[in-house]
Design a protein around this motif. Structure first.
Motif, PDB file in Angstrom:
ATOM      1  N   UNK A  36       0.551 -10.638   2.146  1.00 20.62           N
ATOM      2  CA  UNK A  36       1.192  -9.329   2.329  1.00 20.62           C
ATOM      3  C   UNK A  36       0.075  -8.159   2.011  1.00 20.62           C
ATOM      4  N   UNK A  37       0.155  -7.175   2.800  1.00 20.04           N
ATOM      5  CA  UNK A  37      -0.705  -6.022   2.671  1.00 20.04           C
ATOM      6  C   UNK A  37       0.092  -4.939   2.001  1.00 20.04           C
ATOM      7  N   UNK A  38       1.234  -4.778   2.236  1.00 20.78           N
ATOM      8  CA  UNK A  38       2.010  -3.778   1.846  1.00 20.78           C
ATOM      9  C   UNK A  38       3.503  -4.051   1.465  1.00 20.78           C
ATOM     10  N   UNK A  39       3.950  -5.120   1.982  1.00 20.59           N
ATOM     11  CA  UNK A  39       5.746  -5.424   1.991  1.00 20.59           C
ATOM     12  C   UNK A  39       6.304  -4.715   2.499  1.00 20.59           C
ATOM     13  N   UNK A  40       5.924  -3.508   3.501  1.00 24.14           N
ATOM     14  CA  UNK A  40       6.584  -3.027   4.352  1.00 24.14           C
ATOM     15  C   UNK A  40       7.022  -3.612   5.681  1.00 24.14           C
ATOM     16  N   UNK A  41       6.487  -4.711   5.984  1.00 23.13           N
ATOM     17  CA  UNK A  41       6.958  -5.764   6.953  1.00 23.13           C
ATOM     18  C   UNK A  41       5.763  -5.129   8.467  1.00 23.13           C
ATOM     19  N   UNK A  42       5.948  -4.085   8.846  1.00 22.89           N
ATOM     20  CA  UNK A  42       5.170  -3.618  10.091  1.00 22.89           C
ATOM     21  C   UNK A  42       3.726  -3.821   9.833  1.00 22.89           C
ATOM     22  N   UNK A  43       3.183  -3.354   8.645  1.00 23.93           N
ATOM     23  CA  UNK A  43       1.814  -3.687   8.310  1.00 23.93           C
ATOM     24  C   UNK A  43       1.504  -5.073   8.008  1.00 23.93           C
ATOM     25  N   UNK A  44       2.312  -5.732   7.624  1.00 18.08           N
ATOM     26  CA  UNK A  44       2.028  -7.182   7.276  1.00 18.08           C
ATOM     27  C   UNK A  44       1.987  -7.821   8.395  1.00 18.08           C
ATOM     28  N   UNK A  45       3.002  -7.636   9.569  1.00 19.66           N
ATOM     29  CA  UNK A  45       2.958  -8.550  10.928  1.00 19.66           C
ATOM     30  C   UNK A  45       1.834  -8.225  11.613  1.00 19.66           C
ATOM     31  N   UNK A  46       1.364  -6.930  11.525  1.00 23.35           N
ATOM     32  CA  UNK A  46       0.309  -6.571  12.290  1.00 23.35           C
ATOM     33  C   UNK A  46      -1.114  -7.200  11.763  1.00 23.35           C
ATOM     34  N   UNK A  47      -1.089  -7.282  10.370  1.00 20.83           N
ATOM     35  CA  UNK A  47      -2.290  -8.131   9.896  1.00 20.83           C
ATOM     36  C   UNK A  47      -2.200  -9.636   9.964  1.00 20.83           C
ATOM     37  N   UNK A  48      -0.894 -10.080  10.131  1.00 24.71           N
ATOM     38  CA  UNK A  48      -0.981 -11.450  10.676  1.00 24.71           C
ATOM     39  C   UNK A  48      -1.595 -11.559  12.211  1.00 24.71           C
ATOM     40  N   UNK A  49      -1.114 -10.797  13.112  1.00 24.75           N
ATOM     41  CA  UNK A  49      -1.514 -10.755  14.501  1.00 24.75           C
ATOM     42  C   UNK A  49      -2.940 -10.574  14.565  1.00 24.75           C
ATOM     43  N   UNK A  50      -3.537  -9.744  13.599  1.00 25.40           N
ATOM     44  CA  UNK A  50      -5.104  -9.685  13.927  1.00 25.40           C
ATOM     45  C   UNK A  50      -5.870 -10.928  13.337  1.00 25.40           C
ATOM     46  N   UNK A  51      -5.378 -11.394  12.147  1.00 25.36           N
ATOM     47  CA  UNK A  51      -5.949 -12.469  11.645  1.00 25.36           C
ATOM     48  C   UNK A  51      -5.901 -13.929  12.056  1.00 25.36           C
TER      49      UNK A  51
END
Length: 301
Positions: free
Chosen positions: A135-150
């Protein structure tokens, strides 16, 4: 406005966009699980994210499981979303409430904490594909975007929002905008898109202002050759649990345990984590399960 999903493309197919309105299904989840304000926002964002990710799958019956496991007081979040537009989910500690964050917003990041995002894609055959990112922030949106990129190597912008007041959820949903390989080399296009998304004040203010998904796409991508698909998909909160499935699960306990439940509890009660439905199995139901188990044992012997 009905809960729905709309798809669009732009930049000659180089940009893929999906938008969802999930107000009603988020309110249903809030009521079923008796969620606090911050738990409603966390689960609502996660359900919208699950539906957005499932929208890219191709095979009928495909589903995405999104699990957020942080060290915050909310505990875990689990969402199951399908290409068919159905979604269900729950949080481990639904009554947790926190003060607003420094921006005056619901503190989803603080409620979730640090941890990991687990995504499982089940396309209906073979082994499901699973991936884990921090998790990068726990705010959900940032975390899912991070997943999609990586994990999927797709640069993505994800905007999620849930507005919940004293009367319940009045706006919820999100946008997923992805730059596909054919457009990723166009640095000017990517920069313009990033600027547009960064300029959004959020998603729920757009809905509260009366904007439709089509109008939101036009505002964001209108000068990039946006093409909006005419078909919209209805979205809904749906759980496939049933009394028959509960009996099947109880049967796994074995005859001795079932007999003990008859003697001590005069039956059994089971609650579905995903939807909160409560099922009551009487002593007669349990006795029949024992008969079934003994019958199958005799046949196999």
């Amino acid at each position: 406005m009905a809960d729905q999903l709309i798809r669009a493309t732009a930049a000659d197919g180089g940009i893929r966009a999906v938008g969802v309105i999930t107000t009603r299904l988020t309110e249903e989840a809030r009521g079923r699980h008796k969620l606090s304000y911050v738990a409603t926002a966390a689960l609502g964002r996660s359900m919208a994210a699950g539906l957005l990710m499932a929208s890219s799958m191709k095979r009928v019956g495909s589903r995405v499981n999104v699990r957020v496991k942080g060290d915050g007081p909310l505990g875990g979040i689990l969402v199951d979303a399908g290409l068919d537009g159905t979604v269900r989910g729950y949080v481990e500690n639904p009554a947790v409430e926190l003060p607003p964050n420094a921006k005056g917003k619901l503190d989803v990041g603080g409620a979730v904490g640090r941890g990991y995002l687990y995504v499982v894609r089940d396309i209906g055959y073979g082994f499901p594909y699973s991936s884990t990112v921090e998790l990068v922030s726990g705010e959900i949106g940032d975390d899912v975007a991070h997943y999609l990129l990586n994990s999927e190597q797709t640069p993505s912008a994800l905007v999620l929002g849930v507005f919940v007041g004293a009367g319940g959820v009045t706006a919820a949903g999100g946008l997923l905008i992805q730059v596909l390989p054919k457009a990723a080399r166009d640095e000017a296009l990517v920069a313009k898109l990033e600027s547009r998304v960064a300029g959004l004040a959020g998603f729920t203010p757009l809905l509260q202002a009366g904007k439709t998904l089509t109008e939101i796409f036009d505002d964001l991508l209108g000068d990039m050759g946006v093409k909006i698909f005419p078909e919209s998909q209805i979205l809904r909160f749906h759980c496939g649990c049933s009394f028959e499935r509960v009996l099947g699960a109880l049967k796994i306990l074995g005859a001795a345990e079932l007999q003990d439940m008859i003697v001590k509890d005069d039956g059994a009660e089971a609650t579905c984590d995903f939807c909160g439905s409560v099922y009551q199995a009487s002593s007669d139901h349990l006795a029949q399960l024992i008969v079934d188990l003994q019958g199958s044992s005799s046949v196999s012997g």
